[in-house]
Design a protein around this motif. Structure first.
Motif, PDB file in Angstrom:
ATOM      1  N   UNK A   7       0.785  -1.221   0.000  1.00 12.57           N
ATOM      2  CA  UNK A   7       0.000   0.000   0.000  1.00 12.57           C
ATOM      3  C   UNK A   7       0.816   1.269   0.000  1.00 12.57           C
ATOM      4  N   UNK A   8       2.129   1.158   0.059  1.00 18.60           N
ATOM      5  CA  UNK A   8       2.999   2.332   0.039  1.00 18.60           C
ATOM      6  C   UNK A   8       3.553   2.578  -1.356  1.00 18.60           C
ATOM      7  N   UNK A  31       6.425  -5.187  -1.228  1.00 18.97           N
ATOM      8  CA  UNK A  31       5.071  -4.784  -1.583  1.00 18.97           C
ATOM      9  C   UNK A  31       4.881  -3.350  -1.995  1.00 18.97           C
ATOM     10  N   UNK A  32       5.925  -2.521  -1.945  1.00 19.17           N
ATOM     11  CA  UNK A  32       5.764  -1.122  -2.337  1.00 19.17           C
ATOM     12  C   UNK A  32       5.637  -0.991  -3.844  1.00 19.17           C
ATOM     13  N   UNK A  33       4.841  -0.021  -4.278  1.00 17.11           N
ATOM     14  CA  UNK A  33       4.851   0.393  -5.675  1.00 17.11           C
ATOM     15  C   UNK A  33       6.029   1.345  -5.863  1.00 17.11           C
ATOM     16  N   UNK A  34       6.716   1.228  -6.983  1.00 16.63           N
ATOM     17  CA  UNK A  34       7.987   1.936  -7.152  1.00 16.63           C
ATOM     18  C   UNK A  34       7.956   2.999  -8.244  1.00 16.63           C
ATOM     19  N   UNK A  35       8.410   4.181  -7.872  1.00 20.85           N
ATOM     20  CA  UNK A  35       8.779   5.206  -8.840  1.00 20.85           C
ATOM     21  C   UNK A  35      10.290   5.118  -8.984  1.00 20.85           C
ATOM     22  N   UNK A  36      10.728   4.647 -10.143  1.00 14.21           N
ATOM     23  CA  UNK A  36      12.153   4.490 -10.408  1.00 14.21           C
ATOM     24  C   UNK A  36      12.646   5.750 -11.109  1.00 14.21           C
ATOM     25  N   UNK A  37      13.417   6.541 -10.407  1.00  7.41           N
ATOM     26  CA  UNK A  37      13.963   7.763 -10.987  1.00  7.41           C
ATOM     27  C   UNK A  37      15.395   7.548 -11.450  1.00  7.41           C
ATOM     28  N   UNK A  38      15.738   8.170 -12.553  1.00  9.07           N
ATOM     29  CA  UNK A  38      17.124   8.229 -13.007  1.00  9.07           C
ATOM     30  C   UNK A  38      17.243   9.438 -13.911  1.00  9.07           C
ATOM     31  N   UNK A  39      18.424  10.012 -13.994  1.00 12.41           N
ATOM     32  CA  UNK A  39      18.608  11.137 -14.919  1.00 12.41           C
ATOM     33  C   UNK A  39      18.531  10.670 -16.363  1.00 12.41           C
ATOM     34  N   UNK A  86       5.030   7.982  -0.412  1.00  9.88           N
ATOM     35  CA  UNK A  86       5.100   7.737   1.031  1.00  9.88           C
ATOM     36  C   UNK A  86       6.534   7.561   1.519  1.00  9.88           C
ATOM     37  N   UNK A  87       7.399   7.058   0.616  1.00 10.77           N
ATOM     38  CA  UNK A  87       8.777   6.707   0.975  1.00 10.77           C
ATOM     39  C   UNK A  87       9.700   7.337  -0.059  1.00 10.77           C
TER      40      UNK A  87
END
Length: 249
Positions: A7-8, A31-39, A86-87
């Motif tokens: 849920x995070x 279980x976290x959904x991920x926003x994968x950031x990179x330049x 959330x994180x």
């Protein structure tokens, strides 16, 4: 389940490869959904696609973490795709020796100091300030800063400017933790010793570490999972050393 992140939504900067990707994989595994950031947009998409192929919710978004307008655009896209963050794991940074090789401070160039500060300190501050209002409003948030043992241990390796930027991020972390603890937001750091992301690291670690190996992306990921979890809700303003015992203080 201990350390569940179901849920995070987690955002990891500089996660298109290496240590950041290891952190993203560990958070997704809990279980976290991920926003994968990179330049690099290609790296961000490839990393997110790899997570999605394992059944995780993930989106890859490119952004320079020193560019506030670009950060805001990324966060808008993240909210639309997955929800509010959330994180936050501040992993993106300029590594030691990003020039051809490390040099002693007396030989260094002031124009090269600035880039360390812009990315390793101001980038952390920009990202954190951008997500902080939402965390405070929801009464929950986790901020983790990936730092280096160079901030507290002197070496003759030409790391003065790099270490100064990492020390600045540690000072920022402690002050922010004091400001946000009563609002449900914890702020901590992991401090890395010799990691297995450069040639010669394993040989050096085997020589100096009581645990005779270099650190891995999985080691960082496990620490970030803990600090991001509800089980760490009473932990804030702290530095978790990950160094194989090379520095015990």
């Amino acid at each position: 389940m201990l350390f569940s992140l179901e849920g995070r939504v987690a955002l990891v900067t500089g996660a298109g490869r290496g240590m950041g990707l290891g952190v993203a994989q560990a958070l997704a595994g809990q279980g976290a959904a991920l926003v994968v950031n990179d330049i690099d947009a290609g790296r961000a998409r490839e990393a997110a696609d790899e997570l999605a192929s394992r059944g995780h919710r993930a989106v890859g978004l490119a952004c320079d973490v020193t560019d506030r307008a670009a950060i805001e655009r990324m966060l808008l896209a993240a909210r639309e795709a997955l929800g509010p963050v959330d994180i936050l794991v501040n992993n993106a940074g300029l590594p030691a020796g990003w020039q051809a090789d490390n040099v002693r401070f007396v030989q260094s160039k002031p124009e090269n100091w600035q880039r360390y500060v812009e990315l390793n300190l101001y980038g952390v501050m920009q990202m954190t300030q951008a997500v902080l209002p939402g965390m405070i409003e929801r009464g929950h948030g986790r901020v983790v800063i990936v730092s280096s043992e160079s901030w507290r241990m002197g070496t003759d390796m030409g790391l003065a400017a790099y270490a100064a930027s990492k020390a600045g991020a540690i000072g920022f972390m402690r002050q922010l933790a004091a400001e946000t603890g009563r609002q449900g937001v914890t702020v901590n750091a992991v401090s890395l010793g010799t990691m297995n992301n450069w040639e010669g690291a394993e040989a050096l670690a085997a020589r100096i570490n009581p645990v005779p190996r270099a650190g891995s992306p999985a080691d960082i990921g496990a620490a970030c999972v803990y600090l991001a979890s509800d089980e760490a809700s009473w932990v804030t303003g702290q530095i978790l050393p990950l160094n194989g015992g090379s520095l015990m203080a």
